[in-house]
Design a protein around this motif. Sequence first.
Motif, short mmCIF file in Angstrom:
data_model
loop_
_atom_site.label_atom_id
_atom_site.label_comp_id
_atom_site.label_asym_id
_atom_site.label_seq_id
_atom_site.Cartn_x
_atom_site.Cartn_y
_atom_site.Cartn_z
N ALA A 156 0.82 -1.22 0.00
CA ALA A 156 0.00 0.00 0.00
C ALA A 156 0.85 1.27 0.00
O ALA A 156 0.35 2.35 -0.36
N LEU A 157 2.11 1.19 0.37
CA LEU A 157 2.95 2.39 0.47
C LEU A 157 3.12 3.14 -0.86
O LEU A 157 3.06 4.36 -0.87
N PRO A 158 3.32 2.45 -2.00
CA PRO A 158 3.38 3.20 -3.27
C PRO A 158 2.07 3.93 -3.60
O PRO A 158 2.09 4.99 -4.23
N VAL A 159 0.95 3.39 -3.16
CA VAL A 159 -0.33 4.07 -3.39
C VAL A 159 -0.37 5.36 -2.56
O VAL A 159 -0.88 6.38 -3.00
N PHE A 160 0.19 5.31 -1.33
CA PHE A 160 0.33 6.52 -0.53
C PHE A 160 1.14 7.57 -1.29
O PHE A 160 0.78 8.75 -1.31
N VAL A 161 2.24 7.15 -1.88
CA VAL A 161 3.10 8.08 -2.61
C VAL A 161 2.32 8.72 -3.76
O VAL A 161 2.39 9.93 -3.97
N PHE A 162 1.55 7.92 -4.50
CA PHE A 162 0.75 8.45 -5.60
C PHE A 162 -0.29 9.45 -5.09
O PHE A 162 -0.44 10.55 -5.65
N LEU A 163 -1.02 9.09 -4.03
CA LEU A 163 -2.06 9.98 -3.51
C LEU A 163 -1.48 11.27 -2.95
O LEU A 163 -1.99 12.36 -3.20
N ILE A 164 -0.40 11.15 -2.20
CA ILE A 164 0.23 12.34 -1.62
C ILE A 164 0.76 13.25 -2.73
O ILE A 164 0.57 14.47 -2.70
N GLY A 165 1.41 12.67 -3.71
CA GLY A 165 1.92 13.46 -4.83
C GLY A 165 0.81 14.13 -5.62
O GLY A 165 0.92 15.30 -6.02
#
Length: 162
Positions: free
Chosen positions: A67-76
């Motif tokens: 799930a961490l890469p999805v966090f990166v996408f959403l935050i970006g």
Amino acid sequence: MSRSFREIFAMSRREIMNDPQFDWARHLVVRRRLVVGYVLLTLAAGALFGLSVGLKNPWLLAGFVTALPVFVFLIGSINASLRGITEIRTAQLDEWQIARRDAMFRQCWWPGLIIMAISGYIGAMTDMNAGLKAGVAIAAFFLTLYLPTAALAWTLPEEPEA
């Protein structure tokens, strides 16, 4: 238009955040959907982390890490939708942006402190399962970490048409 990695890393953060390729994320409805996605992902990540600790299951921990890469996408995406107001140096922002950013950080101070205090109380003073404590702590951390930016994305008015 395609850019190389070298060109992207040579660009200033302000230039990147104002790039037209992020125009899809600048509408109020899209920003709110991104914020809802971030909150739901935070709750899901907290549940996965808590279950992985409580059940000592490496597969659930792998789900959390996934799930961490999805966090990166959403935050970006949320940062780009705000044109980097919370990420760019103050000297590169105009007065309106500085006022909005600072006001939101002031407004989110107490809610963030309360969320972390409740999380700390649950972690230190209650007799709950270690997995539940871990899940609450990680969800509270992710939520509090991004609370001012998410609140700004939720409340910032639509940009006028050029």
